[in-house]
Design a protein around this motif. Structure first.
Motif, PDB file in Angstrom:
ATOM      1  N   TYR A 161       0.876  -1.290  -0.040  1.00  0.00           N
ATOM      2  CA  TYR A 161      -0.149   0.095  -0.003  1.00  0.00           C
ATOM      3  C   TYR A 161       0.811   1.297  -0.203  1.00  0.00           C
TER       4      TYR A 161
ATOM      5  N   GLY B 240      -6.373   2.258  -1.942  1.00  0.00           N
ATOM      6  CA  GLY B 240      -7.795   2.659  -1.514  1.00  0.00           C
ATOM      7  C   GLY B 240      -8.705   1.533  -1.095  1.00  0.00           C
ATOM      8  N   SER B 241      -7.945   0.128  -1.165  1.00  0.00           N
ATOM      9  CA  SER B 241      -8.686  -1.027  -0.613  1.00  0.00           C
ATOM     10  C   SER B 241      -8.030  -1.281   0.649  1.00  0.00           C
TER      11      SER B 241
ATOM     12  N   TYR C  93      -9.202  -0.314   3.724  1.00  0.00           N
ATOM     13  CA  TYR C  93     -10.319  -0.487   4.603  1.00  0.00           C
ATOM     14  C   TYR C  93     -10.635  -1.776   4.880  1.00  0.00           C
TER      15      TYR C  93
ATOM     16  N   CYS D  59      -4.317   1.906   8.562  1.00  0.00           N
ATOM     17  CA  CYS D  59      -5.286   1.800   7.621  1.00  0.00           C
ATOM     18  C   CYS D  59      -5.770   2.876   7.463  1.00  0.00           C
TER      19      CYS D  59
ATOM     20  N   CYS E 142      -6.088   4.892   3.756  1.00  0.00           N
ATOM     21  CA  CYS E 142      -7.215   5.285   3.106  1.00  0.00           C
ATOM     22  C   CYS E 142      -7.389   6.815   2.690  1.00  0.00           C
TER      23      CYS E 142
ATOM     24  N   SER F 288      -4.700   7.276  -0.282  1.00  0.00           N
ATOM     25  CA  SER F 288      -5.044   6.955  -1.493  1.00  0.00           C
ATOM     26  C   SER F 288      -6.148   8.040  -2.294  1.00  0.00           C
TER      27      SER F 288
ATOM     28  N   ALA G 118     -12.724   4.733  -0.086  1.00  0.00           N
ATOM     29  CA  ALA G 118     -12.010   4.084   1.084  1.00  0.00           C
ATOM     30  C   ALA G 118     -12.285   4.561   2.517  1.00  0.00           C
ATOM     31  N   LEU G 119     -12.481   5.988   2.446  1.00  0.00           N
ATOM     32  CA  LEU G 119     -13.047   6.452   3.642  1.00  0.00           C
ATOM     33  C   LEU G 119     -14.377   6.112   4.195  1.00  0.00           C
TER      34      LEU G 119
ATOM     35  N   PHE H 200     -13.937   2.465   5.577  1.00  0.00           N
ATOM     36  CA  PHE H 200     -13.284   2.638   6.676  1.00  0.00           C
ATOM     37  C   PHE H 200     -14.227   2.828   7.637  1.00  0.00           C
TER      38      PHE H 200
END
Length: 400
Positions: free
Chosen positions: A142, A166-167, A169, A191, A195, A198, A203-204, A207
């Motif tokens: 990441y 972006g993955s 989470y 993490c 996010c 990214s 992503a957020l 999360f």
């Protein structure tokens, strides 16, 4: 050789192949943010093949709680394979060019079934060790992806998101399940940072959804772990909240403004969805019922844009186009069975809260992203752990 060693061997092989896949992805990650290469694809195929062999040829009893989800997903798997086989016999050339679109969904489906089946007979300590290795490799990938992606975008004076990072989470459930003490919070915060960096809104949101049921427990466990220093850290974070927000989230705010200035606040998703649905509506009745085969959603868009092949960026529309109304119904029933599974765990339990978060985040990701992908395997592993080692979780897996 003890029975424990024998039964754990399949899980060791599975994790080894998966960790190798991710490690190789680091070397193939390009400036455009697309890990790949022939070796990488071969490793993905090996994960699918090995998981498939265990699922089809070494069937074992499944934990009673997970039978519903397992059976629905197994039926969905058979449907995917039959639809691909029909496509091979009717249009081999098209099937060959589209098989990659089916592999992405087969990857997590096979892995999910493997985890539900094999984790029940594996040693939890070993699963936890392998998962920690997986988490470490994922963090390296990441951060490396963010570094080269940002460097590339700055060189061409553009603002864009990093799909790989972006993955992150999806890694949260594994962090909460297998990391201990302070490392749990370090992993959780990492993490969040990934996010944010990214620059993907999904992503957020993912999360937040995956954490929403855990916030109270995380807060209690935080002060239990850090004790008095926890109050100091919290006050420091509040004092620096402006700086932290600017440092972490300014990129997402900047990208949102960038997209709005371009008149593309949804990254073109609405247009793609409309084109894909239009293609589905105009397809023959047989394709509406059984789907146009892997990649059909992208082909519908391609036909209506004069050559731009892009998948719908919506898992439900993608499954509808590729596998028809029957495939979509099976897909939705799978998510319903997963939600029902969450409520089979005791009220207020760690596993119920994590699984509810997993369901929400997964259902949401299908609204704005693809139905398949490597990163979904993290959710598969998490569900496998929660379902098949529930009697031992107080001993090895606890929110501290």
């Amino acid at each position: 050789m003890t029975s424990n060693t024998r039964t754990f061997q399949p899980v060791s092989i599975f994790f080894f192949l998966l960790c190798t896949y991710l490690a190789v992805s680091i070397f193939f990650e390009s400036a455009e943010g697309q890990g790949g290469g022939l070796v990488n694809q071969m490793l993905a195929g090996m994960v699918i093949l090995y998981s498939g062999i265990k699922v089809f040829f070494t069937r074992k009893p499944i934990n009673a709680k997970g039978k519903g989800a397992y059976n629905v997903l197994f039926l969905f798997l058979l449907y995917l394979l039959i639809r691909l086989a029909v496509m091979v016999f009717t249009d081999f050339k098209l099937a060959l060019s589209s098989v990659r679109n089916e592999i992405t969904i087969l990857f997590w489906v096979m892995c999910f079934l493997f985890c539900l089946q094999e984790f029940h007979y594996a040693d939890l300590k070993a699963i936890s060790k392998w998962t920690r290795v997986l988490i470490f490799i994922s963090f390296v990938l990441y951060f490396y992806s963010i570094f080269i992606r940002r460097s590339y975008l700055e060189s061409i004076d553009e603002i864009g998101a990093d799909n790989t990072a972006g993955s992150a989470y999806m890694l949260v459930p594994l962090v909460l399940l297998v990391l201990k003490g302070k490392m749990k919070y370090v992993g959780y915060v990492l993490c969040l940072i990934i996010c944010a960096f990214s620059q993907k809104r999904q992503a957020l949101l993912g999360f937040g959804l995956i954490s929403i049921f855990m916030l109270v427990d995380l807060g209690k466990a935080y002060f239990k772990t850090f004790r008095m220093t926890g109050i100091f850290y919290l006050l420091l974070a509040i004092a620096l909240s402006g700086t932290i927000f600017t440092g972490l989230f300014s990129g997402i705010v900047e990208r949102q403004q960038y997209l709005e200035d371009k008149g593309d606040s949804d990254s073109g998703r609405t247009m793609i969805w409309e084109l894909a649905i239009s293609g589905y509506a105009e397809a023959p009745l047989s394709d509406q019922l059984f789907g146009g085969g892997p990649g059909a959603g992208g082909r519908y868009v391609q036909e209506r844009t004069g050559g731009w092949f892009v998948m719908p960026h919506n898992g439900y529309i993608e499954v509808l186009c590729d596998y028809g109304l029957i495939g979509l119904l099976l897909y939705i029933v799978f998510f319903i069975s997963l939600l029902k599974l969450a409520f089979k765990f005791p009220r207020g339990s760690l596993f119920r809260k994590i699984l509810l978060g997993v369901c929400l985040a997964w259902i949401m990701s299908n609204v704005v992203s693809h139905a398949g992908g490597i990163w979904i395997v993290f959710l598969c592993i998490a569900v496998g752990i929660m379902l098949n080692v529930e009697n031992e979780h107080k001993k090895f897996i606890q929110l501290q």
